[in-house]
Design an enzyme around this catalytic site. Structure first.
Site: not given
Ligand code: PXG
Length: 302
Positions: A153
């Site tokens: 991440k």
């Molecule tokens: N895939 C990617 C590429 C992400 O960045 C998720 C899946 C979902 O993961 P979680 O752990 O949150 O269930 C993410 C989530 C936003 C935002 O604005 C979200 C993410 C990164 C940047 C912005 O919603 N990560």
């Protein structure tokens, strides 16, 4: 005068207007850093332990040394929320390589920079129906697992940003990216699920996805409910023929996909499985045992 939100930076709390990092920070210069997006529901930080574990895994994979223990980092998150007195919040925890001379070498940076931003955010989960979004399939492929893999991440989101720009220009809400083999990967910042004949499927980690915490909880929720759920390769053909498709992520929670490139998914609205999981998930996030209490002393006293 209204008090400003307080931002955690390297162990100190500073007013939002004074919360700055160096222009020499490699997080800014090279996208060299990692982050987490976390949520607090009703005074409980949802699956905070999972987020902290993922953060330290991301750090390990890029050989970034975090000066705090997991316990100290957990406390820093909780204290930032307490300082801002929030009960429903979005938490952005960022660790960069820190300031260093110009040059991509991480060895140029002595100390990492940690900051935590918390903002009020109310859940859209609840008695209402999930929001329905218009998607397209991006012409950009998801970064490969042997490249800038989204399993890390990291602060490098250009792959998702390009897909988002393409979606914006096409009048879609967001885009679904395929992996380098042509299998379905994920959307710009959400993981994807599809439903066909009552069975649920979601792309596996070979598709270069972020190991989403919402995805993980949805998979176990399906199992708890006796719903057949598989992590496997998903083809673009399956997207066009699915009964239902939904997207999941911390910030977006659960979104129903109405159309992909103008073609309806199922009936073009939220289908019965999506609605069911949405209702069930709205209960899950409110459960105390799913999270870490922010104001423990307060709840002990009552
Ligand atoms: N895939 C990617 C590429 C992400 O960045 C998720 C899946 C979902 O993961 P979680 O752990 O949150 O269930 C993410 C989530 C936003 C935002 O604005 C979200 C993410 C990164 C940047 C912005 O919603 N990560």
């Amino acid at each position: 005068m209204q008090k400003e939100p307080l931002i955690y930076i390297d162990g100190k709390f500073v007013d939002k207007s004074k919360a700055v990092v160096s222009v020499f920070d490699h997080g800014l210069l090279y996208g060299d850093g990692i982050f987490e997006g976390i949520r607090e529901y009703n005074g409980n930080v949802f699956r905070l332990g999972d987020h902290i574990d993922r953060l330290y895994d991301s750090a390990k994979s890029i050989r970034l040394k975090i000066p705090l223990t997991k316990h100290e980092m957990t406390e820093a998150v909780l204290e930032t929320i307490r300082k801002n007195q929030l009960r429903d919040a979005y938490i952005r925890l960022v660790i960069t390589r820190g300031p260093g001379d110009l040059g991509v070498d991480p060895g140029l940076c002595k100390n990492s920079t940690t900051f935590i931003i918390v903002e009020p955010m109310a859940s859209v989960l609840g008695p209402r129906e999930p929001k329905v979004v218009k998607m397209m399939v991006s012409s950009y492929r998801r970064d490969a697992v042997d490249a800038t893999s989204h399993e890390i991440k990291s602060l490098n989101y250009m792959n998702s940003i390009l897909a988002k720009i393409e979606a914006n220009s096409a009048g879609a809400d967001d885009a679904i990216l395929l992996d380098h083999r042509g299998f379905v990967s994920e959307a710009s910042v959400t993981n994807i699920f599809l439903v066909k004949d009552g069975k649920v499927a979601t792309p596996s980690s070979s598709a270069g996805i972020l190991h989403g915490i919402t995805r993980d909880r949805l998979i176990s929720l399906c199992s708890d409910l006796g719903i057949d759920v598989a992590q496997r390769d998903v083809t673009p053909f399956e997207l066009t023929t699915a009964d239902e498709i939904f997207l999941v992520g911390t910030k977006s929670e659960i979104l129903a996909v109405g159309t992909i490139s103008g073609a309806k998914v199922g009936h073009g609205g939220a289908g019965p499985m999506t609605k069911k999981l949405y209702q069930e998930f709205s209960r899950v996030v409110q459960r105390a045992e799913e999270g870490t209490p922010v104001y423990e002393a307060e709840s002990v006293n009552v």
